[in-house]
Design an enzyme around this catalytic site. Sequence first.
Site, PDB file in Angstrom:
ATOM      1  N   ALA A   1      55.166  33.898  44.689  1.00  0.00           N
ATOM      2  CA  ALA A   1      55.288  33.464  43.302  1.00  0.00           C
ATOM      3  C   ALA A   1      56.672  33.887  42.808  1.00  0.00           C
ATOM      4  CB  ALA A   1      54.195  34.086  42.440  1.00  0.00           C
TER       5      ALA A   1
ATOM      6  N   VAL B   1      56.687  38.528  45.618  1.00  0.00           N
ATOM      7  CA  VAL B   1      57.525  38.057  44.519  1.00  0.00           C
ATOM      8  C   VAL B   1      58.825  37.477  45.058  1.00  0.00           C
ATOM      9  CG1 VAL B   1      58.738  38.726  42.408  1.00  0.00           C
ATOM     10  CG2 VAL B   1      56.528  39.776  42.970  1.00  0.00           C
ATOM     11  N   LYS B   2      59.100  36.225  44.692  1.00  0.00           N
ATOM     12  CA  LYS B   2      60.342  35.574  45.100  1.00  0.00           C
ATOM     13  C   LYS B   2      61.434  35.884  44.072  1.00  0.00           C
ATOM     14  CE  LYS B   2      60.196  31.283  46.662  1.00  0.00           C
ATOM     15  NZ  LYS B   2      59.868  29.826  46.722  1.00  0.00           N
ATOM     16  N   LEU B   3      62.568  36.369  44.589  1.00  0.00           N
ATOM     17  CA  LEU B   3      63.737  36.619  43.757  1.00  0.00           C
ATOM     18  C   LEU B   3      64.930  35.883  44.367  1.00  0.00           C
ATOM     19  CD1 LEU B   3      63.475  40.490  43.159  1.00  0.00           C
ATOM     20  CD2 LEU B   3      62.771  38.670  41.595  1.00  0.00           C
TER      21      LEU B   3
END
Length: 214
Positions: A56, A82-84
């Site tokens: 996400a 978590v996508k950064l």
Amino acid sequence: MKIFIDTANLDMIREIDSWGILDGVTTNPSLIAKEGTDTRTRVNEIAKIVDVPISAEAMSSASEDMIKEGRELSSIHPNVNVKLPMGVESLKATKVLSGEGIDINMTLIFSAQQALLAAKAGARYVSPFVGRLDDIGMYGSDVMRQITDIFCNYGYDTEVIAASIRGPMHVLEAASAGCDIATVPYSVLQQMVSHPKTDEGIRNFIRDYEKSKK
């Protein structure tokens, strides 16, 4: 190599999971918006279908906000990573979030140097964008191979996700380069199943079988 599907469509996820090949799901705000829902709702729905990692994406630009958003996203479900997007602020956020046990998928990777920095900061995954590299006249396969070589040389546990997959050849190149994962659109997964000679062989078998019954 693990196969993730790059979609937020529940029917597509169910179908590919029924094949027995699905190892994860990657989403982004555009994919989720296309489904007419929000991230929290869709991630929970996906998690009810498959027990696999689910990416996400955080949309903040400052590290402090990324950290807050990353914590919120990871609280949706234990399977969430978590996508950064690659950058200085993301590296700062990755250091903090990974230290809290939150898995980070550093995305928008276009060089082995970027992947190295992401791994050192504690990213669980790095996602080189193979198709977009090819679009600008570079060889995405070369970058994937450089990343896997570096991670092997220095023993990083960070997994390489081949992203921006445009066709079956990109999946083959990712596997040949030693990538841990390829995140693949539904249409490309369908293409990977098919081959003209397979279709021809099936037709021949059916024809011969029908002849033998006469």
